[in-house]
Scaffold this active site. Structure first.
Site, mmCIF file in Angstrom:
data_model
loop_
_atom_site.group_PDB
_atom_site.id
_atom_site.type_symbol
_atom_site.label_atom_id
_atom_site.label_comp_id
_atom_site.label_asym_id
_atom_site.label_seq_id
_atom_site.Cartn_x
_atom_site.Cartn_y
_atom_site.Cartn_z
ATOM 1 N N ILE A 181 6.842 -1.737 6.875
ATOM 2 C CA ILE A 181 8.691 -2.625 6.878
ATOM 3 C C ILE A 181 9.004 -2.849 5.065
ATOM 4 C CG2 ILE A 181 8.332 -4.552 7.993
ATOM 5 C CD1 ILE A 181 8.168 -6.201 5.784
ATOM 6 N N HIS A 236 2.570 -7.783 6.843
ATOM 7 C CA HIS A 236 4.397 -7.772 7.535
ATOM 8 C C HIS A 236 4.866 -8.487 8.025
ATOM 9 C CE1 HIS A 236 2.742 -3.311 7.868
ATOM 10 N NE2 HIS A 236 2.738 -3.845 6.649
ATOM 11 N N PHE A 265 0.541 -1.399 -0.030
ATOM 12 C CA PHE A 265 0.131 -0.077 0.244
ATOM 13 C C PHE A 265 0.846 0.984 -0.059
ATOM 14 C CE2 PHE A 265 -4.479 -1.849 1.363
ATOM 15 C CZ PHE A 265 -3.911 -3.101 1.170
#
Length: 610
Positions: A587, A541, A106
């Site tokens: 991340i 993540h 995103f």
């Protein structure tokens, strides 16, 4: 674009004597390849299982984020049934294309706290603290300074001391903001949450406007392919082979009894090939597949290898363990009429928004979520709940380990770390909430994401098949299981209450209406526990499955502080799997920093850099 991988066959690729061979052309792998191939004396080869995708709207247009998930560009991984989630199986999207998950994510660009990275160093991994990593964060990025208007109207900020200005990844603030954006900050300010104008400087607590990996001139996604690969495709020493699935790494026993990585066996278009590397093989297949490839090559837990029919070459039970993942709940609210008549959006439907984007590169399709807030638990929890949870943490099993001491130390109120993240986005983003299409209502979602999970799981090779092209690893995050999982569950339950405070606070309360999911009828913690267990999703993540062992060496991890695999010469891992403890951040930026640092260390070790 005339790309080299379109000109080379698998047979031709396998005949090249590479100096460095990189497994995985994803976020980290392409970045490492670009940096190593800057030095013309080295031949650099990259093996990528997916295709090269160039100029595809669902990848490039920021506002279409999420549309590639579940497509042919997604590996389509799933967890095993999770007992802590009422037996549910969760999808784990990962990118199956050049650029990897940087093409699917995103586009959020932020960093963890100084304490997050300093904790890696405290575990015995020199060179991985905040001060050492900051130059590599900056090396990966060009952060574009926001206009004065964006700074004034939307809280955009720029700190030249910590911002990269010449790196491959373009990072910018959106030019378009929904009506809720300013009100989000004002509502949180009214609750005593301060605005943070230096959220990239090592402390992300507070409320702030997020920057994104978007090229401002074109208003397109900036990711590993467009930023690290395409500009360097002309290099005669850089070779990329797509549609190539790695079967195993070739390990040869040296005269002194140590295994050395010398090549890779891979399958391309139904044919198996072998390719050699003179100096090193760099494994950058990600948190899910890097441990799988190590185990396929005979590196891992002997019991798991034996069950999978693999010969044991390096005994390391840490391979695939230490899996940590951010846990997320999506809380849905109805929006009031004022929010549905957003003057900036102009009530544009999808077709009108796309036309505006294609014509002018403006409007809602230029933006991604930017309303962010990170808080310590003591700020987000109802009165007394922080103390109750702290007592549970103090008696957790495993308290003798240094990593546990760091994790439990994060509950110290003096640390003021971002333990829970809140994000506001328009629309219904909870896959378990399906309102009637005829109700005519609009919705907004507040995501709450646990940043330092105590739950730890594993990812291992699937023993049911030896075909790596179809065989997906066994992913078991152990969500909410055992006493460690109980901490995570309680943290998520207590954090829900703060979302209600945000929505009830002016001026956001003027636009957001009643909570619809979980239903307003749910009011007590036992009911919230059940709802959280039934609706928790992953934040995509995952980290830690090939973690740095620190002062404990092979007893504590899979790679050393220079990312060299224990017990093997000429083999490193460079991706999110090397992170020993999770961080309070999305991340992406950290993975690029890991790749930049990995390439730097490799060149140092081969006497190219001082």
């Amino acid at each position: 674009m005339a790309a080299r991988e379109e000109l080379i066959t698998a047979a031709e690729f396998s005949q090249i004597q590479f100096d460095f061979l990189i497994i995985g052309g994803g976020t980290a792998g392409i970045a490492v390849a670009a940096r190593l191939s800057e030095h013309s004396q080295f031949k650099v080869g990259v093996l990528e299982a997916g295709p090269l995708v160039n100029r595809q709207d669902t990848v490039d247009i920021p506002g279409l984020y999420g549309q590639t998930i579940g497509t042919e560009h997604d590996w389509g991984f799933e967890t095993v049934p999770q007992q802590g989630l009422h037996g549910r199986v969760l999808p784990w999207p990962r990118g199956k294309l050049v650029g990897g998950t940087s093409a699917l994510n995103f586009m959020i660009w932020n960093r963890g706290s100084k304490e997050d990275y300093n904790a890696w160093e405290q575990l015995g991994n020199p060179g991985w603290g905040w001060d050492d990593l900051l130059p590599f964060f900056k090396k990966s990025e060009t952060i574009h300074r926001p206009t004065t208007k964006l700074q004034t109207d939307h809280g955009a900020a720029f700190d030249p001391e910590v911002s990269g200005t010449t790196g491959p990844i373009n990072v910018s603030y959106p030019n378009y903001y929904p009506a809720t954006h300013q009100l989000w900050r004002q509502a949180l300010n009214s609750l005593g949450v301060e605005s943070n104008k230096t959220h990239l400087s090592g402390s992300n607590t507070g409320v702030w406007t997020c920057v994104n990996s978007i090229t401002p001139q074109e208003q397109t996604r900036s990711f590993a392919t467009t930023s690290y690969y395409v500009p360097n495709v002309h290099r005669k020493n850089l070779f990329l082979l797509t549609e190539a699935v790695v079967d195993e790494i070739t390990l040869e026993l040296t005269d002194d009894g140590v295994h050395k990585a010398t090549g890779v066996t891979f399958t391309c278009k139904g044919q198996q090939h072998h390719v050699s590397a003179k100096y090193e093989i760099i494994l950058s297949a990600g948190t899910v597949q890097s441990p799988q490839i190590l185990e396929s090559s005979g590196i891992g837990n002997p019991e798991i290898l034996t069950n999978a029919g693999k010969s044991i070459k390096v005994d390391n039970p840490n391979v695939g363990e230490n899996l940590q993942e951010h846990i997320m709940a999506a809380i849905v609210f109805e929006t009031k009429a004022e929010a549905r008549n957003d003057p900036q959006r102009g009530n544009k439907g999808p077709e009108a928004a796309l036309e505006e984007y294609l014509r002018h590169k403006t409007g809602p399709l230029t933006t991604v979520p930017s309303c962010f807030c990170y808080l310590p638990f003591e700020k987000a929890f109802p009165e007394g709940k922080f103390e109750d949870l702290s007592k549970l943490v103090s008696v957790l099993p495993g308290s003798s380990t240094q990593s546990h001491a760091i994790a439990s130390g994060r509950f110290d109120p003096k640390q003021q770390l971002g333990q829970i993240e809140y994000i506001l986005d328009s629309g219904n983003w909870n896959p378990d909430f399906s309102p009637s299409q005829e109700d005519g209502k609009n919705y907004a979602t507040i995501f709450q994401v646990l940043q330092y999970p105590f739950s730890k799981g594993s990812i291992h090779i699937n023993s049911s098949s030896n075909d790596a092209s179809v065989n997906k690893p066994v992913i078991d995050p152990q969500y909410y299981r055992g006493p460690h999982g109980l901490i995570d569950l309680e943290a998520m339950v207590h954090s829900i209450h703060f979302t209600g405070e945000i929505v009830r606070s002016e001026p956001l309360s003027n636009l957001l209406g009643p909570r619809v999911f979980p239903p307003a009828s749910i009011t007590i913690d036992d009911e919230y526990r059940d709802w959280v267990a039934k609706t928790t999703i992953t934040d995509w993540h995952p980290v830690g499955t090939c973690s740095m062992g620190g002062s404990r060496g092979i007893e504590g991890g899979v790679v050393d502080h220079r990312l060299r695999v224990y017990g093997v010469q000429g083999l490193r891992v460079a991706d999110a799997s090397i992170m020993p403890l999770h961080i309070s951040a999305h991340i992406q930026a950290t993975v690029y920093a890991i790749a930049e640092k990995a390439a730097h260390m490799i060149l140092q070790d081969h006497h190219v850099l001082a």
